[in-house]
Scaffold this motif. Sequence first.
Motif, PDB file in Angstrom:
ATOM      1  N   ILE A  49       0.827  -1.210   0.000  1.00  0.00           N
ATOM      2  CA  ILE A  49       0.000   0.000   0.000  1.00  0.00           C
ATOM      3  C   ILE A  49       0.860   1.258   0.000  1.00  0.00           C
ATOM      4  O   ILE A  49       0.613   2.187  -0.772  1.00  0.00           O
ATOM      5  CB  ILE A  49      -1.002  -0.030   1.176  1.00  0.00           C
ATOM      6  CG1 ILE A  49      -2.128  -1.021   0.811  1.00  0.00           C
ATOM      7  CG2 ILE A  49      -1.576   1.351   1.456  1.00  0.00           C
ATOM      8  CD1 ILE A  49      -3.055  -1.350   1.929  1.00  0.00           C
ATOM      9  N   LEU A  50       1.896   1.287   0.824  1.00  0.00           N
ATOM     10  CA  LEU A  50       2.787   2.455   0.849  1.00  0.00           C
ATOM     11  C   LEU A  50       3.474   2.645  -0.506  1.00  0.00           C
ATOM     12  O   LEU A  50       3.567   3.768  -1.011  1.00  0.00           O
ATOM     13  CB  LEU A  50       3.832   2.323   1.966  1.00  0.00           C
ATOM     14  CG  LEU A  50       3.321   2.628   3.378  1.00  0.00           C
ATOM     15  CD1 LEU A  50       4.362   2.242   4.425  1.00  0.00           C
ATOM     16  CD2 LEU A  50       2.964   4.108   3.530  1.00  0.00           C
ATOM     17  N   LEU A  51       3.940   1.538  -1.105  1.00  0.00           N
ATOM     18  CA  LEU A  51       4.611   1.661  -2.412  1.00  0.00           C
ATOM     19  C   LEU A  51       3.636   2.141  -3.480  1.00  0.00           C
ATOM     20  O   LEU A  51       3.988   2.944  -4.340  1.00  0.00           O
ATOM     21  CB  LEU A  51       5.242   0.320  -2.824  1.00  0.00           C
ATOM     22  CG  LEU A  51       6.455  -0.128  -2.002  1.00  0.00           C
ATOM     23  CD1 LEU A  51       6.976  -1.482  -2.505  1.00  0.00           C
ATOM     24  CD2 LEU A  51       7.587   0.906  -2.052  1.00  0.00           C
ATOM     25  N   THR A  52       2.388   1.648  -3.407  1.00  0.00           N
ATOM     26  CA  THR A  52       1.374   2.089  -4.375  1.00  0.00           C
ATOM     27  C   THR A  52       1.076   3.574  -4.184  1.00  0.00           C
ATOM     28  O   THR A  52       1.049   4.342  -5.162  1.00  0.00           O
ATOM     29  CB  THR A  52       0.078   1.264  -4.216  1.00  0.00           C
ATOM     30  OG1 THR A  52       0.390  -0.120  -4.435  1.00  0.00           O
ATOM     31  CG2 THR A  52      -0.984   1.708  -5.203  1.00  0.00           C
TER      32      THR A  52
ATOM     33  N   VAL B  38       2.250   9.693  -1.288  1.00  0.00           N
ATOM     34  CA  VAL B  38       3.171   9.455  -0.179  1.00  0.00           C
ATOM     35  C   VAL B  38       4.585   9.656  -0.701  1.00  0.00           C
ATOM     36  O   VAL B  38       4.851   9.418  -1.881  1.00  0.00           O
ATOM     37  CB  VAL B  38       2.974   8.007   0.356  1.00  0.00           C
ATOM     38  CG1 VAL B  38       4.205   7.487   1.076  1.00  0.00           C
ATOM     39  CG2 VAL B  38       1.759   7.933   1.285  1.00  0.00           C
ATOM     40  N   THR B  39       5.463  10.130   0.164  1.00  0.00           N
ATOM     41  CA  THR B  39       6.848  10.299  -0.250  1.00  0.00           C
ATOM     42  C   THR B  39       7.773   9.731   0.822  1.00  0.00           C
ATOM     43  O   THR B  39       7.370   9.590   1.977  1.00  0.00           O
ATOM     44  CB  THR B  39       7.172  11.786  -0.517  1.00  0.00           C
ATOM     45  OG1 THR B  39       8.496  11.891  -1.016  1.00  0.00           O
ATOM     46  CG2 THR B  39       7.056  12.625   0.750  1.00  0.00           C
ATOM     47  N   SER B  40       8.970   9.387   0.414  1.00  0.00           N
ATOM     48  CA  SER B  40       9.960   8.906   1.370  1.00  0.00           C
ATOM     49  C   SER B  40      11.327   9.311   0.875  1.00  0.00           C
ATOM     50  O   SER B  40      11.716   8.991  -0.246  1.00  0.00           O
ATOM     51  CB  SER B  40       9.876   7.389   1.484  1.00  0.00           C
ATOM     52  OG  SER B  40      10.897   6.951   2.349  1.00  0.00           O
TER      53      SER B  40
ATOM     54  N   PHE C 216       8.136   7.317   5.792  1.00  0.00           N
ATOM     55  CA  PHE C 216       7.147   7.757   4.805  1.00  0.00           C
ATOM     56  C   PHE C 216       6.340   8.926   5.351  1.00  0.00           C
ATOM     57  O   PHE C 216       6.071   8.989   6.552  1.00  0.00           O
ATOM     58  CB  PHE C 216       6.198   6.600   4.474  1.00  0.00           C
ATOM     59  CG  PHE C 216       6.884   5.451   3.777  1.00  0.00           C
ATOM     60  CD1 PHE C 216       6.932   5.400   2.393  1.00  0.00           C
ATOM     61  CD2 PHE C 216       7.485   4.431   4.515  1.00  0.00           C
ATOM     62  CE1 PHE C 216       7.569   4.348   1.743  1.00  0.00           C
ATOM     63  CE2 PHE C 216       8.132   3.377   3.874  1.00  0.00           C
ATOM     64  CZ  PHE C 216       8.173   3.331   2.485  1.00  0.00           C
ATOM     65  N   SER C 217       5.960   9.849   4.469  1.00  0.00           N
ATOM     66  CA  SER C 217       5.048  10.922   4.883  1.00  0.00           C
ATOM     67  C   SER C 217       4.110  11.234   3.719  1.00  0.00           C
ATOM     68  O   SER C 217       4.370  10.859   2.576  1.00  0.00           O
ATOM     69  CB  SER C 217       5.824  12.164   5.315  1.00  0.00           C
ATOM     70  OG  SER C 217       6.672  12.590   4.288  1.00  0.00           O
TER      71      SER C 217
END
Lengths: 257, 257
Positions: free
Chosen positions: A50-53, A60-62, A68-69
């Motif tokens: 989900i975070l990668l999507t 979302v950025t990292s 992640f934010s």
Amino acid sequence: MNKEIKKSDFVQSLEKGLNVINAFDMDHEQMTLSDVAKKVDLTRANARRILLTLQHLGYVTSLDGKLFSLTPKVLSLGYSYLSGLPFRELAQPYMQELAKEINESCSMSVLDNSDIVYIARVHTKRIMTISLGVGTRLPAHATSMGKVLLASMDPMEAAKLIGQMKFEELTPFTLSKNAFIQHLDVVRKQGWAISDQELEIGVRSIACPIRDKKGKVIAAINISGHASRVTLEDLVKKYLSALKDKVEKIEHALINL
Amino acid sequence: MNKEIKKSDFVQSLEKGLNVINAFDMDHEQMTLSDVAKKVDLTRANARRILLTLQHLGYVTSLDGKLFSLTPKVLSLGYSYLSGLPFRELAQPYMQELAKEINESCSMSVLDNSDIVYIARVHTKRIMTISLGVGTRLPAHATSMGKVLLASMDPMEAAKLIGQMKFEELTPFTLSKNAFIQHLDVVRKQGWAISDQELEIGVRSIACPIRDKKGKVIAAINISGHASRVTLEDLVKKYLSALKDKVEKIEHALINL
């Protein structure tokens, strides 16, 4: 209170994704994959996908691939809703005038099930702490805006909604369900409502409904201040007329929208 | 410009769901299942499952089961982002003062790839048409805030981003990529930027960066107005000092945050 759904119709990964977005807040501005998995109750594998999507889609950025934010792109989601409320923009200058005149905060909200949701807010310089902004939810039963919004509903619909509401006792002044139902009759007749420390000790507010040109209530507007500055008498004697004056101007401007 | 992703990691139904939310706007406040399927390029079956899921989760509502619209719950998604920006609330009263003093709009934005995104906006009563609100995206290369935000980036990072930007010619005054790169050196030196009808004929604006206590630029703030009222000379002689004065006050308040 949301609509029932067949299991085969439910898109679970959409729910998970929205929960991940909602997991970020003031105290969780940056989170690791493990933080997210824990907070949203997901497996690490699920949280990762989900975070990668969300990252791929730009929500979302990292910087380092670990923390992640959210990005400002998530604002587009809320904006989809706000852009459907043109009266909000139109009311803003009047809300600013009002906040300036009385030197207290002025807010606008709509009802979403048993909560009110802020759709506009103008506060004074006095409030230097982080305060309530657009999107904040508060329990309708304890707020002046919740009262006028519930009072403006079809009585049958309102009764059904009130029947499902929890009436959490937030302070010793919060009304019980029975007291609230009786109180709502008064609000219906007088056309405005007060919350006297029913949400939080020390906070008083007064609210009026805003109507469109067909007379339908589309939102509520209020003035709120600290009980040490704002007496109950002030609310009704001073602030109510200032509030009504602006409501009249906003409703007049709405006719030309 | 978003991060690459393996196909097996991509949660497609999450993308579809977010696209459905984004499909609603001022001109599409209410949509049928068919409208949504068409606008987001989904099969009817897919659009149906997503709408029912969003309805079950409380993000979408439908009075008659045919016309769907967003609920205020979608604001929680954008709010997740905004609550991570406490300086926004703090700056609001200063922005209100500024808009009042000069009787022109005042906005705050951050950079998101090649766009700026409005995170706060105070406008004057003069603007009676629906105007730009929080969440609005504008191409960075044509805006005064985009210029100061790009100028404040690490030069290598900025060069990389500018290399990927499209530099759409929005008006005859929009700068080309080469002109923009040269212009950015000037912006870096002077610490402020102007957009003279580069975004839209008739719109002039002037922007400054806002820095946190460590000196890092966290947002841009601007004044914008119609060219028929605001000359280039006004912008630099009158508005720049008013803008700088408020930025100083905001940055001072930020120290105590």
